[in-house]
Enzyme design. Sequence first.
Site, PDB file in Angstrom:
ATOM      1  N   GLN A 149       0.870  -1.170   0.000  1.00 43.50           N
ATOM      2  CA  GLN A 149       0.000   0.000   0.000  1.00 43.50           C
ATOM      3  C   GLN A 149       0.912   1.227   0.000  1.00 43.50           C
ATOM      4  O   GLN A 149       1.692   1.425   0.942  1.00 43.50           O
ATOM      5  CB  GLN A 149      -0.900   0.019   1.247  1.00 43.50           C
ATOM      6  CG  GLN A 149      -1.915  -1.097   1.297  1.00 43.50           C
ATOM      7  CD  GLN A 149      -1.354  -2.380   1.882  1.00 43.50           C
ATOM      8  OE1 GLN A 149      -0.323  -2.387   2.525  1.00 43.50           O
ATOM      9  NE2 GLN A 149      -2.028  -3.478   1.621  1.00 43.50           N
ATOM     10  N   HIS A 160       6.285   3.958   6.081  1.00 39.13           N
ATOM     11  CA  HIS A 160       7.614   3.465   5.703  1.00 39.13           C
ATOM     12  C   HIS A 160       7.349   2.417   4.627  1.00 39.13           C
ATOM     13  O   HIS A 160       6.588   1.476   4.861  1.00 39.13           O
ATOM     14  CB  HIS A 160       8.301   2.848   6.925  1.00 39.13           C
ATOM     15  CG  HIS A 160       9.707   2.369   6.698  1.00 39.13           C
ATOM     16  ND1 HIS A 160      10.610   2.250   7.729  1.00 39.13           N
ATOM     17  CD2 HIS A 160      10.367   1.973   5.584  1.00 39.13           C
ATOM     18  CE1 HIS A 160      11.772   1.815   7.267  1.00 39.13           C
ATOM     19  NE2 HIS A 160      11.626   1.626   5.955  1.00 39.13           N
ATOM     20  N   HIS A 162       6.875  -0.637   2.620  1.00 35.63           N
ATOM     21  CA  HIS A 162       7.006  -2.035   3.003  1.00 35.63           C
ATOM     22  C   HIS A 162       6.177  -2.904   2.062  1.00 35.63           C
ATOM     23  O   HIS A 162       5.086  -2.528   1.643  1.00 35.63           O
ATOM     24  CB  HIS A 162       6.598  -2.279   4.463  1.00 35.63           C
ATOM     25  CG  HIS A 162       5.217  -1.826   4.815  1.00 35.63           C
ATOM     26  ND1 HIS A 162       4.901  -0.509   5.097  1.00 35.63           N
ATOM     27  CD2 HIS A 162       4.065  -2.526   4.962  1.00 35.63           C
ATOM     28  CE1 HIS A 162       3.620  -0.415   5.400  1.00 35.63           C
ATOM     29  NE2 HIS A 162       3.084  -1.625   5.317  1.00 35.63           N
ATOM     30  N   HIS A 164       4.488  -6.663   1.596  1.00 35.62           N
ATOM     31  CA  HIS A 164       4.038  -7.882   2.263  1.00 35.62           C
ATOM     32  C   HIS A 164       4.291  -9.085   1.354  1.00 35.62           C
ATOM     33  O   HIS A 164       3.979  -9.044   0.161  1.00 35.62           O
ATOM     34  CB  HIS A 164       2.533  -7.824   2.550  1.00 35.62           C
ATOM     35  CG  HIS A 164       2.116  -6.725   3.468  1.00 35.62           C
ATOM     36  ND1 HIS A 164       1.933  -6.904   4.817  1.00 35.62           N
ATOM     37  CD2 HIS A 164       1.821  -5.413   3.222  1.00 35.62           C
ATOM     38  CE1 HIS A 164       1.549  -5.772   5.373  1.00 35.62           C
ATOM     39  NE2 HIS A 164       1.467  -4.847   4.433  1.00 35.62           N
TER      40      HIS A 164
END
Length: 240
Positions: A149, A160, A162, A164
Site C-alpha cells: 500500500q 515506511h 514495506h 508484504h
Amino acid sequence: ARERVAMRVSMLLKRLHLRARQRQRVITAITSGLIIVGCAHHIGYRGLPGLGAKAVSTATAAAAESSVMFGRFKISSENQVFYASKHCLGIVNLKPIVPGHVLVIPKRVAPRLMDLTDEESQDLMSSIRKISPKIEHHYKATALNIAMQDGKDAGQSVPHVHVHILPRIPKDIEPNDKVYDAIESWNQSGDAVAPEIQRAKLEVPRDEDRKPRTMEEMGVEARELRALFPDNLPTPMDGI
C-alpha cells in the site's frame, strides 16, 4: 543518536571486563564508522588492533539495535531481521496474517515508493525476488501474495515503504479476496488478544483481534529464515 549508541555500547562492553581505554577505543571506532565487515560466524575489522572479535561484535550489535527502525517502530536485528541487502531488510512480522507472512523494507525510513532512490527501488525489487521463492518453499506454499500500500489513502498503516509477502496454499483463505481486506487492515502495532492462526482453512481475524507475537516467538522464526540465506546473513555490520 550517536551519544545514545555510545552509552549503550559502553554498558555492554563493561560486561566483557574490558579496560576503560579499550572500551573507549571500541566506542570511538563504532561511532566513527570504522567497523567495516563481519558475519554471523567471523568478524573482520580495522583500526582496532589488540581488541578481540567478541568485543567488536557485541559493541557493534548494540549500535545496530539502536538504529534499525520500521517507521516509528524499533526493529530487533536479532529477533526480527532475517535478510539484509545493501539497502533493504527482510523482517518477520509482529502480527502475521498467515504463517510465513514477512515484510521487505528499505533500511532508510521512506514513506512512499517515490521517495526511494533508483538504487533503493532496484534493490527492493531484487530483495523481493530473492526472498519470495525461499518463503514459498519453506512454508510449503503453492503461491504468494506480494502486496504494497503506497500511502495512507491506499491503506498504508506504517509510513515506511514495506512489501508484504504471504505464502498461500489452496483454500487457506476463503473467499480468496478476503486476504486483501486483511492486508489493508494490517497494522504493526496493537495488543489485542486473538485465537492462534491456523494454516488450513484459515479464518482471518481482524487486525485488532490478532495477537502480537513476543520477541522470543519472532526470534525463532527469524533464525529459521536466516538459514535460507547462507550467502546473505544479516548482521549489524551489513549496514543495518
